[in-house]
Design an enzyme around this catalytic site. Structure first.
Site, PDB file in Angstrom:
ATOM      1  N   ARG A 130     -13.977  -6.780 -10.601  1.00 39.69           N
ATOM      2  CA  ARG A 130     -13.762  -6.222  -9.059  1.00 39.69           C
ATOM      3  C   ARG A 130     -14.836  -4.984  -8.966  1.00 39.69           C
ATOM      4  O   ARG A 130     -14.811  -4.194  -9.955  1.00 39.69           O
ATOM      5  CB  ARG A 130     -12.587  -5.834  -8.627  1.00 39.69           C
ATOM      6  CG  ARG A 130     -11.861  -7.422  -8.471  1.00 39.69           C
ATOM      7  CD  ARG A 130     -10.624  -7.134  -7.978  1.00 39.69           C
ATOM      8  NE  ARG A 130     -10.681  -6.762  -6.496  1.00 39.69           N
ATOM      9  CZ  ARG A 130      -9.510  -6.354  -5.583  1.00 39.69           C
ATOM     10  NH1 ARG A 130      -8.378  -6.526  -6.157  1.00 39.69           N
ATOM     11  NH2 ARG A 130      -9.790  -6.104  -4.531  1.00 39.69           N
ATOM     12  N   GLY A 169      -6.056  -3.718  -7.499  1.00 40.76           N
ATOM     13  CA  GLY A 169      -7.293  -2.604  -7.123  1.00 40.76           C
ATOM     14  C   GLY A 169      -6.914  -1.324  -6.824  1.00 40.76           C
ATOM     15  O   GLY A 169      -7.458  -0.436  -6.979  1.00 40.76           O
ATOM     16  N   SER A 223       0.698  -1.112   0.037  1.00 37.42           N
ATOM     17  CA  SER A 223       0.038  -0.023   0.006  1.00 37.42           C
ATOM     18  C   SER A 223       0.887   1.312   0.016  1.00 37.42           C
ATOM     19  O   SER A 223       0.411   2.211  -0.802  1.00 37.42           O
ATOM     20  CB  SER A 223      -0.750   0.291   1.113  1.00 37.42           C
ATOM     21  OG  SER A 223      -1.901  -1.123   1.103  1.00 37.42           O
ATOM     22  N   ASP A 259      -6.280  -8.345   4.686  1.00 40.23           N
ATOM     23  CA  ASP A 259      -5.413  -9.152   3.757  1.00 40.23           C
ATOM     24  C   ASP A 259      -4.747 -10.376   4.366  1.00 40.23           C
ATOM     25  O   ASP A 259      -4.524 -11.212   3.737  1.00 40.23           O
ATOM     26  CB  ASP A 259      -4.548  -8.331   3.083  1.00 40.23           C
ATOM     27  CG  ASP A 259      -5.019  -7.145   2.198  1.00 40.23           C
ATOM     28  OD1 ASP A 259      -6.528  -7.447   1.883  1.00 40.23           O
ATOM     29  OD2 ASP A 259      -4.580  -6.211   1.802  1.00 40.23           O
ATOM     30  N   ARG A 264       1.411   4.086  -3.194  1.00 39.41           N
ATOM     31  CA  ARG A 264       0.988   5.748  -2.814  1.00 39.41           C
ATOM     32  C   ARG A 264       2.371   6.514  -3.000  1.00 39.41           C
ATOM     33  O   ARG A 264       2.227   7.520  -3.173  1.00 39.41           O
ATOM     34  CB  ARG A 264       0.696   5.650  -1.297  1.00 39.41           C
ATOM     35  CG  ARG A 264      -0.961   5.329  -1.110  1.00 39.41           C
ATOM     36  CD  ARG A 264      -1.235   4.999   0.436  1.00 39.41           C
ATOM     37  NE  ARG A 264      -2.499   4.715   0.553  1.00 39.41           N
ATOM     38  CZ  ARG A 264      -3.371   3.326   0.220  1.00 39.41           C
ATOM     39  NH1 ARG A 264      -2.607   2.501  -0.189  1.00 39.41           N
ATOM     40  NH2 ARG A 264      -4.656   3.120   0.457  1.00 39.41           N
ATOM     41  N   SER A 276     -13.282   0.886   3.231  1.00 37.11           N
ATOM     42  CA  SER A 276     -12.303   0.625   2.231  1.00 37.11           C
ATOM     43  C   SER A 276     -11.234   1.790   2.256  1.00 37.11           C
ATOM     44  O   SER A 276     -11.678   3.040   1.863  1.00 37.11           O
ATOM     45  CB  SER A 276     -12.785   0.318   0.993  1.00 37.11           C
ATOM     46  OG  SER A 276     -12.066   0.496  -0.088  1.00 37.11           O
ATOM     47  N   ARG A 310     -12.250 -14.836  -1.376  1.00 34.79           N
ATOM     48  CA  ARG A 310     -11.369 -15.423  -0.704  1.00 34.79           C
ATOM     49  C   ARG A 310     -12.163 -16.285   0.470  1.00 34.79           C
ATOM     50  O   ARG A 310     -11.713 -17.059   1.096  1.00 34.79           O
ATOM     51  CB  ARG A 310     -10.674 -14.277  -0.074  1.00 34.79           C
ATOM     52  CG  ARG A 310      -9.527 -13.941  -0.835  1.00 34.79           C
ATOM     53  CD  ARG A 310      -8.470 -12.944  -0.081  1.00 34.79           C
ATOM     54  NE  ARG A 310      -7.592 -12.544  -1.158  1.00 34.79           N
ATOM     55  CZ  ARG A 310      -6.772 -11.534  -1.110  1.00 34.79           C
ATOM     56  NH1 ARG A 310      -6.911 -10.520  -0.158  1.00 34.79           N
ATOM     57  NH2 ARG A 310      -5.931 -11.027  -1.975  1.00 34.79           N
TER      58      ARG A 310
HETATM   59  C1  S3P Z   1      -5.410  -1.469   0.143  1.00 37.73           C
HETATM   60  C2  S3P Z   1      -6.746  -1.547   0.728  1.00 37.73           C
HETATM   61  C3  S3P Z   1      -7.407  -2.852   1.149  1.00 37.73           C
HETATM   62  C4  S3P Z   1      -6.639  -4.079   0.828  1.00 37.73           C
HETATM   63  C5  S3P Z   1      -5.721  -3.888  -0.414  1.00 37.73           C
HETATM   64  C6  S3P Z   1      -4.688  -2.815  -0.308  1.00 37.73           C
HETATM   65  C7  S3P Z   1      -4.839  -0.337  -0.174  1.00 37.73           C
HETATM   66  O1  S3P Z   1      -8.498  -2.937   0.237  1.00 37.73           O
HETATM   67  O2  S3P Z   1      -7.386  -5.185   0.722  1.00 37.73           O
HETATM   68  O3  S3P Z   1      -5.045  -5.049  -0.628  1.00 37.73           O
HETATM   69  O4  S3P Z   1      -3.752  -0.217  -0.563  1.00 37.73           O
HETATM   70  O5  S3P Z   1      -5.577   0.790   0.050  1.00 37.73           O
HETATM   71  P1  S3P Z   1      -9.817  -2.048   0.474  1.00 37.73           P
HETATM   72  O6  S3P Z   1      -9.529  -0.701   0.962  1.00 37.73           O
HETATM   73  O7  S3P Z   1     -10.828  -1.957  -0.474  1.00 37.73           O
HETATM   74  O8  S3P Z   1     -10.371  -2.859   1.681  1.00 37.73           O
END
Ligand code: S3P
Length: 482
Positions: A157, A129, A58, A350, A62, A202, A381
Site C-alpha cells: 500500500r 493502514g 477508526s 469503505d 485512535r 484521506s 476494490r
Molecule cells: C480510515 C480512513 C480511510 C478508510 C480506512 C480507515 C481511518 O482511509 O478507508 O478504512 O481510520 O482514518 P483513507 O483515509 O486512506 O481514505
C-alpha cells in the site's frame, strides 16, 4: 490446489459450526484455517431482527493511540476487538504502554506525549493502514528509531502520501526497500510545522500530519480536496489538543500534554452496511441496527440509500462523546440506480463495494466515479468487485475511478475470491443470500480484521423473527413501529 469439502446445510452454511461439532480435537488455529477455506452460503428467505454491530474501527484505533500518548487513564468501552485494532494495541504495548483488555473494556495507562519507549523489535501493523500511517506521525518526532511493517497487503500500500509531508516537517522516514511502501524505517527527529496541501482526501494522511503537528515547532495545517472523516480532530480536542477546522483545512497547535478520558465507541457504520444491504435487497426483511455512528463525515451511505429509494429510518438519535449516533431501521425496498461522485466519496469510501453490490439489485444504472482511492485499499476494490460481481452474473463495467453497474440482472452463486480483503468477503456473503444457488467465498476468515462475529450475526438474522414492535424517540416525539 485448493480442495473443497462439500458440507450439507440448507441455508447459510456456517462451516465453523461444522468444525466445532466434528473437529473438537483440532486446535483453534486449525479450525480457523478450515473456516477460512470452506465458507459456502445459500439463498436466504429474509433477514429479520435486531443487531448491534461492533465498535467503530477508526475510533477504536485512535482511542488506543491517543490514550497512549495522553496523561492518565483512557477507558475504552465497546472497543472493536478486530485484528486491525489489536495490531494497534500490540504496537503500543511494545513501546511500554500498559494496556488491559478485560470484560469488554480496554484500559490504556497513558504515559504522556514523551512516555513511549523504543521497541526492542520491528512494530507489526498487520493488515492495518490506519495503524501504519497514524503511528508514523506519532513516531517521527520521538527520540528513538523504529521500523514498522505489516502483512503482504500492507507492504503493497502507498506510503509516499505520508513519507512526503512528514519529511517536509523534518522527519527521517524511509521506505526500507525504496518502493514507497512498508517496511518503513523512522529515525526520530524534532519537527517543524508546515502547511500541506494533500492530493488525496484521506483521513489517514490528515491524521498522520496532525499527530506529527502535536509535537512540531509552530502551527501545522493540512488542506484536503474534500473533507475526510474527522474522528482525529474530534478526539484530539476531547483529549485537550487545540485544533481548528475551516472548510477543507485543519490546523493544529503544538501541545505539551493530552489528557486521557473515557471513550464510548459507537457502532461502526462500515460494519452496519452489510446488514443495511441485506435488509434492503432480501424479500420480507426488516433489520434494526442499534447505536451506529452517523458522523456526517462518515454517513454518505445514508444519503445514497435515500437517493436509491431505500426504506431506511434513523431512530433514537444521540451521541457518544462528540460522535453522533442513531439506530438504523431498514426494510425490503425497490431500489433505483443513482450517481455517486464528488464530495460524498470520502464519506462512504469503505461502503462503496457493498453499495456497488446493492446496485445490482436496483432498477437502472448506478455510476460510481471519483473513487480511484478504492484501488489502493486492502485490495484493488474496483477490479475485485467487478471480477466477483461478473462471476455472479452482474452487468458491471470497470472505469478509471469507479464502476458502472446496470442493475436488475438476477445474480447466481459462484466461487468468489475475497483476496483476503474483509470488506469484499462480507459484501459477497450478503450477495450470496440474495443469489440463486451456492456461493463460495475464498479466504472468508479475513472478516476477523474488522468483524470477527460477522457470519454468526448474519446467520442469526436469517433465523430470527421480526421484532413485535420497535420503540423509538426522535426530534418529533416518541413512537413505535409495528
Ligand atoms: C480510515 C480512513 C480511510 C478508510 C480506512 C480507515 C481511518 O482511509 O478507508 O478504512 O481510520 O482514518 P483513507 O483515509 O486512506 O481514505
Amino acid at each position: 490446489m485448493r480442495q473443497h469439502i462439500p458440507i450439507p446445510h440448507d441455508r447459510l452454511l456456517y462451516a465453523d459450526c461444522y468444525v466445532k461439532m466434528h473437529t473438537s480435537f483440532l486446535s483453534d488455529r486449525i479450525k480457523r484455517k478450515l473456516r477460512g477455506i470452506y465458507m459456502k452460503l445459500h439463498k436466504a428467505d429474509h433477514v429479520r431482527g435486531e443487531i448491534t454491530v461492533p465498535g467503530d474501527k477508526s475510533i477504536s484505533h485512535r482511542s488506543v493511540m491517543f490514550g497512549s500518548i495522553a496523561k492518565g487513564t483512557t477507558e475504552i468501552h465497546n472497543f472493536l476487538e478486530g485484528a486491525d485494532c489489536l495490531s494497534t494495541i500490540g504496537c503500543f504495548r511494545r513501546m511500554g504502554i500498559d494496556i488491559e483488555n478485560k470484560n469488554g473494556v480496554v484500559t490504556v495507562h497513558g504515559k504522556g506525549m514523551h512516555g513511549l519507549a523504543a521497541p526492542a523489535e520491528t512494530l507489526d501493523c498487520g493488515n492495518s493502514g490506519t495503524t501504519t500511517r497514524l503511528i508514523s506521525g506519532i513516531l517521527a518526532p520521538q527520540n528513538f528509531d523504529v521500523t514498522l511493517t505489516g502483512d503482504e497487503s500492507i507492504q503493497k500500500r502507498p506510503m509516499k502520501r505520508i513519507i512526503e509531508p512528514l519529511s517536509m516537517m523534518g522527519a527521517d522516514i524511509k521506505s526500507v526497500r525504496g518502493n514507497d511502501c512498508a517496511p518503513l524505517r523512522i529515525c526520530g527527529k524534532p519537527l517543524a510545522g508546515i502547511h500541506y496541501t494533500s492530493k488525496v482526501a484521506s483521513a489517514q494522511v490528515k491524521s498522520s500530519i496532525l499527530l506529527a503537528g502535536l509535537y512540531a515547532d509552530g502551527l501545522t495545517s493540512i488542506t484536503e480536496p474534500q473533507v475526510s472523516r474527522n474522528h482525529t480532530e474530534l478526539m484530539l480536542k476531547f483529549f485537550g489538543a487545540e485544533l481548528e477546522s475551516k472548510g477543507t483545512t485543519v490546523t493544529i497547535w503544538p501541545a505539551t500534554e493530552l489528557f486521557g478520558n473515557r471513550i464510548d465507541v459507537p457502532g461502526d457504520i462500515s460494519s452496519s452496511v452489510y446488514f443495511v444491504a441485506a435488509g434492503l435487497i432480501l424479500p420480507n426483511s426488516e433489520v434494526l441496527i442499534k447505536n451506529v455512528g452517523i458522523n456526517p463525515t462518515r454517513a454518505g451511505l445514508i444519503k445514497v440509500c435515500e437517493a436509491m429509494g431505500a426504506d431506511l429510518t434513523l431512530l433514537n438519535e444521540d451521541h457518544e462523546n462528540a460522535e453522533p449516533t442513531a439506530d438504523l431501521l431498514v426494510r425490503t425496498s425497490s431500489l433505483r440506480g443513482c450517481v455517486i461522485e464528488g464530495d460524498i466519496i470520502p464519506t462512504l469510501i469503505d461502503e462503496l463495494p457493498t453499495i456497488a453490490m446493492m446496485a445490482c439489485f436496483a432498477e437502472g444504472t448506478t455510476v460510481i466515479r471519483d473513487a480511484a482511492e478504492l484501488k489502493v485499499k486492502e485490495s484493488n476494490r474496483i477490479a475485485i468487485m467487478v471480477e466477483n460481481l461478473r462471476a455472479m452474473g452482474a452487468d458491471v463495467e470497470e472505469t478509471e475511478d469507479g464502476m458502472i453497474i446496470h442493475g436488475g440482472k438476477p445474480l447466481h452463486g459462484a466461487v468468489v475470491d475475497s483476496h483476503k480483503d474483509h470488506r469484499i468477503a462480507m459484501t459477497f456473503a450478503v450477495a450470496a443470500l440474495a443469489a440463486d444457488g451456492e456461493t463460495e467465498i475464498i479466504d472468508a476468515d479475513c472478516v476477523d480484521i474488522s468483524y470477527p462475529a460477522f457470519y454468526e450475526e448474519l446467520e442469526n438474522l436469517q433465523n430470527s423473527k421480526r421484532p413485535e414492535s420497535i420503540w423509538y424517540f426522535s426530534r418529533d416525539g416518541f413512537g413505535f413501529f409495528l
